[in-house]
Design a protein around this motif. Sequence first.
Motif, PDB file in Angstrom:
ATOM      1  N   VAL A  27      -6.562  12.361 -10.678  1.00  0.00           N
ATOM      2  CA  VAL A  27      -5.947  13.219  -9.663  1.00  0.00           C
ATOM      3  C   VAL A  27      -6.836  13.285  -8.429  1.00  0.00           C
ATOM      4  O   VAL A  27      -6.348  13.232  -7.294  1.00  0.00           O
ATOM      5  CB  VAL A  27      -5.651  14.623 -10.235  1.00  0.00           C
ATOM      6  N   GLY A  28      -8.143  13.355  -8.623  1.00  0.00           N
ATOM      7  CA  GLY A  28      -9.072  13.350  -7.496  1.00  0.00           C
ATOM      8  C   GLY A  28      -9.013  12.060  -6.696  1.00  0.00           C
ATOM      9  O   GLY A  28      -8.992  12.081  -5.465  1.00  0.00           O
ATOM     10  N   ILE A  29      -8.960  10.931  -7.382  1.00  0.00           N
ATOM     11  CA  ILE A  29      -8.847   9.634  -6.703  1.00  0.00           C
ATOM     12  C   ILE A  29      -7.528   9.549  -5.940  1.00  0.00           C
ATOM     13  O   ILE A  29      -7.485   9.062  -4.805  1.00  0.00           O
ATOM     14  CB  ILE A  29      -8.987   8.479  -7.718  1.00  0.00           C
ATOM     15  N   CYS A  30      -6.460  10.046  -6.541  1.00  0.00           N
ATOM     16  CA  CYS A  30      -5.159  10.045  -5.870  1.00  0.00           C
ATOM     17  C   CYS A  30      -5.193  10.900  -4.611  1.00  0.00           C
ATOM     18  O   CYS A  30      -4.599  10.548  -3.588  1.00  0.00           O
ATOM     19  CB  CYS A  30      -4.059  10.535  -6.816  1.00  0.00           C
ATOM     20  N   GLY A  31      -5.895  12.013  -4.664  1.00  0.00           N
ATOM     21  CA  GLY A  31      -6.055  12.833  -3.467  1.00  0.00           C
ATOM     22  C   GLY A  31      -6.775  12.076  -2.362  1.00  0.00           C
ATOM     23  O   GLY A  31      -6.402  12.161  -1.193  1.00  0.00           O
ATOM     24  N   LEU A  32      -7.795  11.314  -2.727  1.00  0.00           N
ATOM     25  CA  LEU A  32      -8.513  10.510  -1.735  1.00  0.00           C
ATOM     26  C   LEU A  32      -7.629   9.409  -1.160  1.00  0.00           C
ATOM     27  O   LEU A  32      -7.689   9.116   0.040  1.00  0.00           O
ATOM     28  CB  LEU A  32      -9.774   9.905  -2.361  1.00  0.00           C
ATOM     29  N   ILE A  33      -6.813   8.802  -1.998  1.00  0.00           N
ATOM     30  CA  ILE A  33      -5.889   7.775  -1.517  1.00  0.00           C
ATOM     31  C   ILE A  33      -4.922   8.374  -0.503  1.00  0.00           C
ATOM     32  O   ILE A  33      -4.589   7.755   0.508  1.00  0.00           O
ATOM     33  CB  ILE A  33      -5.129   7.133  -2.695  1.00  0.00           C
ATOM     34  N   ASN A  34      -4.490   9.602  -0.756  1.00  0.00           N
ATOM     35  CA  ASN A  34      -3.526  10.245   0.136  1.00  0.00           C
ATOM     36  C   ASN A  34      -4.116  10.599   1.488  1.00  0.00           C
ATOM     37  O   ASN A  34      -3.368  10.886   2.420  1.00  0.00           O
ATOM     38  CB  ASN A  34      -2.920  11.482  -0.522  1.00  0.00           C
ATOM     39  N   THR A  80      -1.972   6.400   8.729  1.00  0.00           N
ATOM     40  CA  THR A  80      -0.953   5.374   8.822  1.00  0.00           C
ATOM     41  C   THR A  80       0.365   5.985   9.247  1.00  0.00           C
ATOM     42  O   THR A  80       0.640   7.152   8.998  1.00  0.00           O
ATOM     43  CB  THR A  80      -0.731   4.660   7.468  1.00  0.00           C
ATOM     44  N   ASP A  81       1.179   5.199   9.849  1.00  0.00           N
ATOM     45  CA  ASP A  81       2.513   5.618  10.258  1.00  0.00           C
ATOM     46  C   ASP A  81       3.476   5.168   9.179  1.00  0.00           C
ATOM     47  O   ASP A  81       3.768   3.979   9.035  1.00  0.00           O
ATOM     48  CB  ASP A  81       2.862   5.000  11.612  1.00  0.00           C
ATOM     49  N   MET A 127       0.814  -1.195   0.000  1.00  0.00           N
ATOM     50  CA  MET A 127       0.000   0.000   0.000  1.00  0.00           C
ATOM     51  C   MET A 127       0.863   1.267   0.000  1.00  0.00           C
ATOM     52  O   MET A 127       0.459   2.284  -0.524  1.00  0.00           O
ATOM     53  CB  MET A 127      -0.929  -0.040   1.203  1.00  0.00           C
ATOM     54  N   GLU A 128       2.037   1.187   0.572  1.00  0.00           N
ATOM     55  CA  GLU A 128       2.912   2.351   0.636  1.00  0.00           C
ATOM     56  C   GLU A 128       3.314   2.807  -0.760  1.00  0.00           C
ATOM     57  O   GLU A 128       3.373   4.015  -1.028  1.00  0.00           O
ATOM     58  CB  GLU A 128       4.147   2.037   1.479  1.00  0.00           C
ATOM     59  N   THR A 129       3.566   1.887  -1.672  1.00  0.00           N
ATOM     60  CA  THR A 129       3.938   2.243  -3.042  1.00  0.00           C
ATOM     61  C   THR A 129       2.785   2.958  -3.738  1.00  0.00           C
ATOM     62  O   THR A 129       2.999   3.959  -4.422  1.00  0.00           O
ATOM     63  CB  THR A 129       4.337   0.978  -3.831  1.00  0.00           C
TER      64      THR A 129
END
Length: 66
Positions: free
Chosen positions: A48-55, A61-62, A1-3
Amino acid sequence: METLQKIALVFTIIGAVVWGIYGLFDINIVASLFGDQSMIARIIYILVGICGLINIGIFFTDLDRK
């Protein structure tokens, strides 16, 4: 998930730069490259919107944890 979060972060940063250029200079780079309201431009905006939600997951998370 980190990648996935790192890839999403890159897209989010690119999106932020595009919005910054649009706000400062009134130049829509995505529309200039792919046409105003073209399907490709809409897909880019959606990604880009989906990527913002993923972020958002970064807040929960740590990242130093291995």
